[in-house]
Write a protein that holds these residues in place. Structure first.
Motif, short mmCIF file in Angstrom:
data_model
loop_
_atom_site.label_atom_id
_atom_site.label_comp_id
_atom_site.label_asym_id
_atom_site.label_seq_id
_atom_site.Cartn_x
_atom_site.Cartn_y
_atom_site.Cartn_z
N LYS A 1 0.82 -1.22 0.00
CA LYS A 1 0.00 0.00 0.00
C LYS A 1 0.85 1.26 0.00
O LYS A 1 0.55 2.22 -0.73
N VAL A 2 1.93 1.29 0.77
CA VAL A 2 2.73 2.52 0.85
C VAL A 2 3.42 2.79 -0.48
O VAL A 2 3.48 3.94 -0.94
N PHE A 3 3.93 1.76 -1.13
CA PHE A 3 4.62 1.96 -2.41
C PHE A 3 3.62 2.26 -3.53
O PHE A 3 3.86 3.16 -4.35
N ALA B 1 12.84 2.12 5.81
CA ALA B 1 13.13 2.03 4.37
C ALA B 1 11.89 2.36 3.55
O ALA B 1 11.99 3.09 2.54
N ALA B 2 10.73 1.85 3.95
CA ALA B 2 9.50 2.13 3.21
C ALA B 2 9.10 3.60 3.34
O ALA B 2 8.72 4.25 2.35
N ALA B 3 9.17 4.14 4.55
CA ALA B 3 8.80 5.54 4.75
C ALA B 3 9.76 6.47 4.02
O ALA B 3 9.35 7.48 3.44
N HIS B 4 11.04 6.12 4.05
CA HIS B 4 12.02 6.95 3.36
C HIS B 4 11.84 6.90 1.86
O HIS B 4 12.04 7.90 1.16
N ALA B 5 11.44 5.73 1.32
CA ALA B 5 11.15 5.64 -0.11
C ALA B 5 9.98 6.56 -0.48
O ALA B 5 10.02 7.26 -1.51
N PHE B 6 8.97 6.59 0.36
CA PHE B 6 7.81 7.47 0.14
C PHE B 6 8.26 8.93 0.12
O PHE B 6 7.95 9.67 -0.83
N SER C 1 9.70 16.29 5.57
CA SER C 1 9.42 14.86 5.51
C SER C 1 10.64 13.99 5.78
O SER C 1 10.53 12.92 6.40
N GLY C 2 11.82 14.41 5.33
CA GLY C 2 13.02 13.61 5.54
C GLY C 2 13.34 13.40 7.01
O GLY C 2 13.92 12.37 7.39
N LEU D 1 2.64 1.75 6.82
CA LEU D 1 3.96 1.12 6.72
C LEU D 1 3.82 -0.39 6.94
O LEU D 1 2.81 -0.87 7.47
N PRO D 2 4.82 -1.17 6.55
CA PRO D 2 4.70 -2.64 6.64
C PRO D 2 4.40 -3.17 8.03
O PRO D 2 3.69 -4.17 8.19
N PHE D 3 4.93 -2.50 9.06
CA PHE D 3 4.70 -2.94 10.43
C PHE D 3 4.10 -1.79 11.23
O PHE D 3 4.80 -1.10 11.98
#
Length: 599
Positions: free
Chosen positions: A72-74, A322-327, A383-384, A470-472
């Motif tokens: 969902k996040v990606f 990693a997922a949040a930073h990719a977003f 955001s970063g 996020l995944p978790f």
């Protein structure tokens, strides 16, 4: 779990819509803004427990739609990026202008590219993932070529070759894994869950010494992740696309690789060191660069390094980071490239040595570029700050001192090359005498939209919706991560302060020349052409008469012998159809007789 048959993944809306866009003429630009929004709505309308399968070759079922933990996040940020990119690329000057004619090729290709990336995030089997992975390569190559320049043609060709090699590696690994699963009696060897293990799907493939399949799959993914020395294609190809094409390119290929690495290789220790190498590598080459878009291209390598390192750490905190930073990275990197693209569009110049003083006449572009620079530098209230620090915290929690110190130093380097160098040399430093206005309204609107996202995600209390997908996610009543602590804010401000001081102290050293910097692409841009020109070509020319005889006269002599035989060589004459059938029938009769005797 809800199962269905035949329902395509949401990304197909963009893929098919992109292919139809050139046929819509005047309606095309409006439909182009609508398609990503429909895709986003579809992503959120699909139940998380829905699984869609399609029959394949009569004996397999392809799972073309399934929710994996990071889906969902990606998928969400990919759809948002497609909308912002379409707005930035809007042919404000009309479809019959040069920009409009390019739009008719670039945006359909970009939508195929973006839609394929979304389909990858929904893939529930390894073959579906691979098919959409390769469709991404076709779309992205076309985006590069659509710029229409000689340099874009060459860069796109090199880009296609590199990704073809990466695809071959990935396919070889998949086939080896499928055959191994079939040999062990697995009923459905294509199912993605055979490629990762555990309730959350985050234990990853094993890189054992005898598991060639896992190594091949990893290498194929790392090509798309732009891990050195396999990643020189990124800084080679992305800056040669158009001002809008580069914005699309920055979002999907590397982040889709991050997504697949997260599924298949989470917790693989090797990725910690690959990520650290990428983080440092990107900084070094970005500091050396003169081309503003090559600076930002190398910065992509640096930022993806943070994500890869987090995947290698493999804890829930690291994978969430990693997922949040990719977003967040997709948003602020696109914003920085929109700012650079606006400068290129209005001035026709891309080298820092040709620019400067643009704050006089491009205030919106400058402001949005600075906001993107602060976000990539993890400045508080951007955001970063609320995403990248999760990876550093995960390294600290696991007592990975080398990873923590390297990532902290890399954060300082990010502020050095992207946070200060890019806006300083482009908008300030010397006065170049250029006074272009801000770009058209659609480009300004896209920049303002992403600048607002960069700020809103960094405001305390407003980043909750991102953390929730996020995944978790955090359990009820618990806090996933608290970025705004006094030590974290003070430490980050100190880091940025001393990085800024170092920039201005070293400013005479950081001033660039008119050259570009080659890294691993030196082999195919210098060594291989030079070897041909100075070594192999003279040898070929020296034996030219021999080769002319070998490839020219000998084939002609053979042809004359076969098709124009002398009287005594009638056995080489062409036979008629009747004679040929007699001979074939005779051979079949002999074969049947021998078969009967043997039986």
């Amino acid at each position: 779990m809800t199962e269905a048959v035949g329902l395509p993944p949401p990304g197909i809306i963009l893929v098919l819509g992109g292919l139809v866009l050139p046929l819509l003429r005047g309606l095309g630009p409006a439909v182009a803004l609508l398609l990503p929004l429909l895709t986003l709505a579809a992503i959120w309308a699909i139940p998380d427990d829905l699984t869609v399968t399609m029959p394949f070759m009569g004996q397999y079922d392809l799972t073309v739609l399934a929710f994996n933990p990071p889906t969902k996040v990606f998928a969400t940020i990919f759809a948002v990026m497609a909308f912002a990119g379409a707005l930035f690329a809007h042919p404000i000057t009309g479809l019959d202008s040069e920009r409009g004619r390019r739009w008719r090729v670039e945006l359909p290709a970009a939508f195929v590219y973006a839609g394929s990336a979304i389909c990858v995030t929904f893939a529930g089997d390894i073959l579906s993932l691979f098919l959409f992975w390769e469709l991404m390569a076709i779309g992205s190559t076309t985006v590069i070529w659509s710029a229409g320049t000689k340099e874009a043609g060459r860069a796109g060709y090199r880009y296609a070759l590199v990704h073809f090699v990466g695809g071959v590696l990935l396919m070889a690994g998949i086939l080896a894994k499928v055959f191994a699963l079939q040999a062990s009696g697995v009923a459905d060897p294509l199912a993605l869950h055979h490629y990762f293990f555990g309730a959350a799907g985050f234990e990853g493939l094993s890189l054992g010494t005898g598991d060639a399949a896992a190594w091949l799959i990893l290498l194929g993914i790392l090509v798309n992740a732009a891990a050195p020395p396999l990643g020189s294609w990124l800084a080679d190809a992305y800056p040669e696309a158009s001002e809008s094409g580069t914005v699309f390119l920055s979002a999907f290929t590397t982040k889709t690789a991050v997504y697949v690495l997260m599924l298949l290789f989470a917790g693989t220790q090797l990725l910690v060191y690959v990520g650290l190498l990428m983080a440092v590598y990107g900084i070094v080459y970005a500091i050396l660069e003169n081309d503003m878009r090559r600076i930002l291209a190398y910065s992509i390598v640096n930022q993806v390094g943070f994500m890869v390192c987090g995947i290698g750490i493999g804890t829930a905190m690291a994978l969430n980071g990693a997922a949040a930073h990719a977003f967040a990275h997709i948003v602020y990197k696109a914003l920085l490239l929109m700012s650079a693209g606006s400068v290129l569009y209005m001035t026709g110049k891309r080298k820092c040595t040709d620019l400067g003083g643009l704050y006089h006449s491009m205030p919106v572009t400058m402001t949005c570029g600075i906001i993107g620079a602060l976000a990539i530098s993890s400045f508080p209230l951007t955001s970063g700050f609320v995403t990248k620090s999760m990876i550093n915290q995960a390294a600290a929690d696991q007592h990975l001192a080398l990873a923590w110190f390297t990532l902290t130093a890399a954060s300082a380097g990010v502020f050095l090359h992207a946070g200060i160098k890019f806006p300083w040399f482009v908008f300030f430093q010397k006065d170049s005498g250029l006074r272009p206005p801000d770009p058209p309204w659609n480009m300004r609107a896209a920049m303002i939209f992403f600048a607002a996202v960069c700020i809103l995600l960094g405001v305390p209390g407003l980043y909750g919706p991102l953390y929730a997908i996020l995944p978790f996610p955090a359990a009820a009543g618990e806090t996933l991560y608290a970025p705004y602590t006094v030590p974290h804010v003070i430490n980050q401000l100190q880091l940025l302060l001393f990085s800024g001081l170092a920039f201005f102290v070293l400013l005479p050293v950081l001033k660039r020349t008119l050259t570009i910097t080659l890294d691993a692409d030196w082999f195919y841009r210098r060594l291989f052409p030079g070897t041909w020109k100075h070594l192999l070509r003279p040898v070929v020319l020296a034996f030219r008469e021999f080769f002319d005889y070998l490839f020219g006269q000998l084939p002609q002599m053979a042809k004359d012998t076969v098709y124009s035989p002398p009287q005594e060589a009638r056995m080489f004459k062409e036979w008629g159809l009747g004679g040929a059938m007699v001979v074939i029938t005779g051979f079949l009769f002999v074969y049947l007789v021998l078969g009967y005797i043997a039986a």
